[in-house]
Design an enzyme around this catalytic site. Structure first.
Site, PDB file in Angstrom:
ATOM      1  CG  ASP A  50      -2.220  -0.786   0.939  1.00 11.84           C
ATOM      2  OD1 ASP A  50      -2.209  -1.636   0.029  1.00 11.84           O
ATOM      3  OD2 ASP A  50      -3.224  -0.562   1.649  1.00 11.84           O
ATOM      4  CG  ASN A  94      -7.859  -4.007  -3.228  1.00 14.00           C
ATOM      5  OD1 ASN A  94      -8.661  -3.112  -3.447  1.00 14.00           O
ATOM      6  ND2 ASN A  94      -8.194  -5.106  -2.578  1.00 14.00           N
ATOM      7  CB  SER A 196     -13.991   4.665  10.578  1.00 16.09           C
ATOM      8  OG  SER A 196     -14.362   3.358  10.213  1.00 16.09           O
ATOM      9  CG  ASP A 321      -9.272  -1.789   9.191  1.00 16.21           C
ATOM     10  OD1 ASP A 321     -10.219  -2.175   8.464  1.00 16.21           O
ATOM     11  OD2 ASP A 321      -8.465  -0.910   8.841  1.00 16.21           O
ATOM     12  CD  GLU A 349      -8.290  -4.171   2.152  1.00 14.68           C
ATOM     13  OE1 GLU A 349      -7.310  -3.450   2.398  1.00 14.68           O
ATOM     14  OE2 GLU A 349      -9.366  -4.057   2.796  1.00 14.68           O
ATOM     15  CG  HIS A 393      -4.193  -6.849   4.520  1.00 19.97           C
ATOM     16  ND1 HIS A 393      -3.746  -5.879   5.388  1.00 19.97           N
ATOM     17  CD2 HIS A 393      -5.353  -6.343   4.008  1.00 19.97           C
ATOM     18  CE1 HIS A 393      -4.574  -4.844   5.383  1.00 19.97           C
ATOM     19  NE2 HIS A 393      -5.559  -5.108   4.551  1.00 19.97           N
ATOM     20  NE  ARG A 394      -6.720  -4.398   8.393  1.00 21.02           N
ATOM     21  CZ  ARG A 394      -5.502  -4.090   8.831  1.00 21.02           C
ATOM     22  NH1 ARG A 394      -4.811  -4.963   9.536  1.00 21.02           N
ATOM     23  NH2 ARG A 394      -4.973  -2.907   8.573  1.00 21.02           N
ATOM     24  CE  LYS A 419      -4.978  -3.721   0.476  1.00 16.16           C
ATOM     25  NZ  LYS A 419      -4.935  -2.385   1.036  1.00 16.16           N
TER      26      LYS A 419
END
Length: 432
Positions: A50, A94, A196, A321, A349, A393-394, A419
């Site tokens: 990123d 992304n 957020s 997240d 994502e 990634h998460r 990422k």
């Protein structure tokens, strides 16, 4: 297909780890450094897909950007709100922050720019941001509500605009960071509840570090007047609280304790509040204080697991997240866990609500799915499974935690962690 088998750790943890610099702070600081007039060096910067997409986009636009990965430093020579290139095609993979921030930033230029990304980026909505930029003098076109976006730039005139806050707070952050270089003050009204919120607080905090004050009425109204950012010779990026969440979570699952270095409870990152969720579940959270630490308020946090882990009912709209991290802990709790307020996670994502429910079900965990979250029930026996990561990634990082306690967990496409956390699995192995 690449697979990574996660071997359980058969004993309580006793480890100390360090995570990379914050993605959210690195990308915000890169944008602001490019707008300031002079050289800014980011220390403890994140080196990941990123942040590299962002740095490369700035280079393509004609900015001087130098990277020293060994020192974890990025230097940017800002040009006082000017963009050298009069045309450019930018590919940002992304990287959601890059897409949203650059879409606003490019309007300060003079020329024609195309911003595009991977197939998933072409499914991630950006229409609300485009709609909010147009009253400020922007000319933007897209065939759908998603990238690619064509920006025909001739500066931003400023004025009043309105934007929804329930899809992505990054839209508001993009407007705020770009606003100081509009011709006249920018006033922004939020038309829905703002999700957020800590990320908006972070944006305002970093703008303040570089010399810009934001007038505001709670989370409903914001005003930024024309003013230049001041460069900062050495700007320290905090360690990433979202990345730290996996190591905060590990002792909840395995027992024992983990010391996560160079991060403080006083972090400006909202995801540090995931520690409050762990405390509610029964974990012990302690800050390690050192007056000599690189962060004035401390050099680390120690989390200790408790043999009695309780389920929780938690609204995660401000820390979405970390929802996947909580989902990985939940099957090991003694009562159900309800995760609320993360409808926005469906346009990240991947559709993270659906993906988490699908993969937990594979492991034999009972899950109820809702539009804005899920309920996860205790599971006495996790079934072996290969976990699809959806190139998210998460998903990879969160579900690897389950494999620290249960046999037979394999992570598909583990490389997707590049990422935001390229050496995640190496750091995970330090828990052994």
């Amino acid at each position: 297909m690449e697979l990574r088998k996660i071997d359980p750790i058969p004993h309580p943890l006793n480890a100390s780890v360090r995570v990379p610099g914050s993605k959210s702070l690195t990308n915000r600081a890169l944008l602001i450094a490019a707008l300031a007039d002079g050289k800014t060096t980011l220390q403890n910067a994140l080196f990941s897909d990123d942040s590299r997409y962002f740095a490369n986009a700035l280079r393509t636009l004609g900015f001087r950007v130098e990277e020293d990965e060994a020192k974890k430093e990025m230097s940017v020579w800002g040009l006082g709100g000017k963009i050298p290139a009069t045309s450019a095609e930018l590919f940002i993979g992304n990287a959601g922050t890059a897409a949203r921030f650059l879409t606003a930033f490019l309007n300060l230029g003079n020329g024609e720019y195309i911003l595009d990304g991977e197939p998933r980026m072409r499914e991630r909505p950006i229409a609300d941001l485009l709609k909010a930029l147009r009253p400020l003098g922007a000319t933007l076109e897209t065939e759908s509500d998603c990238p690619p976006v064509k920006i025909t730039a001739n500066g931003l005139k400023g004025g009043k605009t309105r934007i929804a806050g329930n899809i992505s707070s990054q839209y508001l952050s993009a407007l705020l960071m770009t606003a100081p270089y509009a011709d006249t003050p920018v006033e922004i009204e939020i038309t829905t509840e703002l999700f957020s919120k800590p990320y908006v607080d972070m944006t305002i905090s970093i703008m303040q570090d570089f010399g810009i004050e934001v007038e505001r009425e709670s989370y409903q109204y914001f005003k930024v007047s024309p003013n230049p950012y001041s460069p900062i010779p050495n700007y320290l990026i905090e360690s990433d609280a979202s990345a730290a969440s996996y190591f905060f979570a590990a002792p909840a699952i395995c027992g024992g304790n983990v010391h996560v270095e160079k991060i403080s409870r006083k972090s400006i990152q909202g995801d540090i509040n995931f520690l409050d969720v762990l405390a509610e579940m029964g974990c012990t959270v302690e800050e390690v204080i050192s007056p000599c630490g690189p962060l004035a308020s401390g050099i680390g946090i120690v989390i200790t697991g408790n043999s009695s882990l309780h389920g929780v009912d938690v609204d995660m709209s401000n820390i979405p997240d970390t929802a996947q991290t909580l989902a990985a802990i939940a099957p090991f709790a003694s009562s159900p866990t309800r995760i609320r307020g993360i409808a926005s996670a469906r346009v990240k994502e991947t559709d993270r609500v659906s993906a988490v429910c699908t993969e937990l079900t594979k492991l034999g965990v009972k899950v109820d799915e809702y539009e804005d979250g899920m309920t996860i029930y205790p599971c006495e026996s996790i079934q072996p499974a290969s976990i699809a990561t959806y190139n998210d990634h998460r998903m990879a990082m969160a579900f690897s935690l389950i494999g620290l306690r249960a046999e037979g967990v394999e992570i598909e496409n583990p490389g997707c962690v590049s990422k935001t956390f390229p050496n995640y699995f190496e750091v995970l192995d330090k828990l052994r």
